[in-house]
Design a protein around this motif. Structure first.
Motif, short mmCIF file in Angstrom:
data_model
loop_
_atom_site.label_atom_id
_atom_site.label_comp_id
_atom_site.label_asym_id
_atom_site.label_seq_id
_atom_site.Cartn_x
_atom_site.Cartn_y
_atom_site.Cartn_z
N LEU A 1 0.83 -1.20 0.00
CA LEU A 1 0.00 0.00 0.00
C LEU A 1 0.86 1.26 0.00
N GLU B 1 -8.44 4.70 -1.59
CA GLU B 1 -9.39 4.01 -0.72
C GLU B 1 -10.41 4.98 -0.13
N GLN C 1 -2.73 -1.47 6.40
CA GLN C 1 -3.59 -2.64 6.19
C GLN C 1 -4.76 -2.65 7.18
N LEU D 1 -7.48 -0.29 6.05
CA LEU D 1 -8.32 -0.82 4.97
C LEU D 1 -9.25 -1.92 5.47
N ASP D 2 -8.84 -2.64 6.48
CA ASP D 2 -9.74 -3.63 7.07
C ASP D 2 -10.95 -2.94 7.71
N ASN E 1 -4.02 -11.95 -2.89
CA ASN E 1 -4.94 -12.52 -1.92
C ASN E 1 -5.08 -14.03 -2.10
N ARG F 1 -8.40 -5.52 1.30
CA ARG F 1 -7.29 -4.58 1.09
C ARG F 1 -7.09 -4.25 -0.39
#
Length: 446
Positions: free
Chosen positions: A8, A16, A52, A55-56, A222, A236
């Protein structure tokens, strides 16, 4: 080693935030965390866990009560949210020879449209339009070429490594055609009942990860981390509504001529591994349009056949419907393009690569292209945004309408019926062979 899109960046954090706002998410409880992450040096991988974690949390942010759209991502809910009526399409009544000619036209038109836009992918309006106007070639009506006066080469920073039409003798590898080929290979390997998990499996076994971009590369990462579809699309993934699934969709329409619903379902199975909401809808819309083009030549009907397969009250449908309104009041092509640029900022990566901005360009080109192959692909590329993708999509649809035999030789001769891809087993192929393979699949799927 830090390959882009596998970690990221600050641009991803900004993307985002914008993505969440457009999805209608309420980020009020996350403002402090956004500010903290934006203060970090994300090139230092020790700071990645904080990004991270943010983004979760954004994926759990609630949708605002005043958000006016209904945008599910699962197939059953998408179908339940479709328009109440759909265009009435005639049944497919082509001979096998005529059908194969249209399939061949689709593959060739897609390659030609892609090649038109490929050397200027990433160019914004001042650069592309300046190049054309300095050469006396405005508006766009032919391929971009490298061999132009030296002062033009230098002013617009032309590179001999770029795939200008006068520097290639085949369609070079490009993600747009890689994914069309991938879809063919998936259908051959797994059959019409293929699953999203099998699509992911195919990617990992047959496509190198660095041949993917943005949402696809995140999804691939992923998969490797055991995040399976459909969670792989949102985990993410700031690019979850970008254009990637839309450019993967054409083949599903080739394989379902005259059956937009079937094409859209296949597109959904493919798209949901890497995209959500309008990222999925763009793929379903393109697949359904491509399928419809085999049975009707009426462009508005083709576009509405695509819209009939996605939620009636989503941002993509709302945007495309506005184009019909513009046409009704006499808006011309240049004004339509100007209006799209007023809505979407080509200088911002999120806007430049979003599904909706590029779907608008595709629809503008189709509606204002007057059913003419050259005019349509040129009007898909000239507005900028994702030029090779939009040229490819419109070329695909017009290629079906024309059939291979009727495509203008001027546009087709330079690629010598040859396609290069990054897909295992298809590194150098003839477009005629790809059409024939597609036709054999259609025969088994009937």
């Amino acid at each position: 080693m830090k390959p882009i899109w596998l970690y990221l960046t600050q641009e991803d954090i900004a993307t985002e935030r914008l993505q969440c706002e457009q999805e209608g998410r309420d980020l009020s409880t996350l403002e402090e965390e956004f500010a903290y992450v934006q203060s970090l040096d994300l090139e230092n991988l020790a700071n990645q866990p904080a990004a991270q974690a943010l983004l979760d949390k954004t994926l759990q942010a609630p949708i605002r009560p005043d958000f006016p759209f209904e945008e599910p991502s699962d197939l059953q809910a998408i179908r339940a949210a479709r328009p109440k009526t759909a265009p009435s399409l005639p049944k497919l009544q082509l001979s096998d020879a005529a059908l194969e000619d249209k399939v061949y036209g689709a593959w060739t038109g897609r390659a030609v449209g892609c090649l038109l836009g490929k050397p200027v992918e990433g160019w914004r309006r001042p650069r592309m339009w300046g190049y054309l106007k300095d050469l006396g070639r405005w508006p766009l009506s032919d391929f971009f070429r490298y061999h132009v006066p030296q002062e033009v080469q230098e002013k617009y920073q032309l590179s001999e490594r770029a795939p200008f039409a006068d520097l290639v003798s085949a369609m070079p590898e490009d993600d747009d055609l890689n994914y069309t080929t991938t879809a063919l290979a998936i259908m051959k390997r797994f059959g019409p009942d293929f699953t999203s998990e099998q699509v992911a499996q195919f990617w990992m076994s047959d496509i190198p990860i660095l041949h993917t971009c943005t949402a696809e590369r995140v999804a691939y990462r992923n998969f490797c981390n055991l995040v399976s579809p459909p969670a792989s699309a949102s985990f993410r993934n700031p690019y979850r509504e970008w254009i990637g699934a839309q450019i993967r969709a054409d083949f599903w329409g080739y394989a379902a001529p005259g059956n937009p619903e079937r094409a859209a379902e296949w597109a959904w199975r493919d798209a949901c591994i890497s995209h959500v909401k309008n990222g999925i809808y763009g793929a379903m819309w393109v697949a359904a349009m491509t399928a419809a083009a085999f049975v009707t030549e009426d462009i508005p009907t083709i576009i509405r056949a695509g819209l009939a397969q996605i939620p009636a009250n989503c941002r993509l449908a709302d945007a495309i419907e506005s184009l019909f309104e513009w046409q009704e009041v006499g808006v011309d092509y240049d004004t339509a393009v100007y209006r799209v640029h007023e809505l979407w900022d080509e200088t911002r990566a999120h806007d430049w690569c979003h599904t909706i901005s590029n779907a608008l360009i595709v629809a503008v080109a189709l509606l204002w292209g007057e059913g003419d192959f050259a005019k349509t692909i040129c009007r898909a590329v000239q507005p900028c945004f994702d030029t090779d993708c939009n040229g490819a999509t419109t070329g695909s649809i017009l290629g079906i309408l024309y059939g291979r035999k009727n495509l203008p030789t001027h546009w087709t001769e330079g690629i010598n019926d040859t396609l290069h891809t990054g897909v295992a087993g298809y590194h150098t192929v003839k477009l005629a062979d790809m059409a024939h393979e597609t036709m054999r699949l259609i025969e088994t799927l009937r």
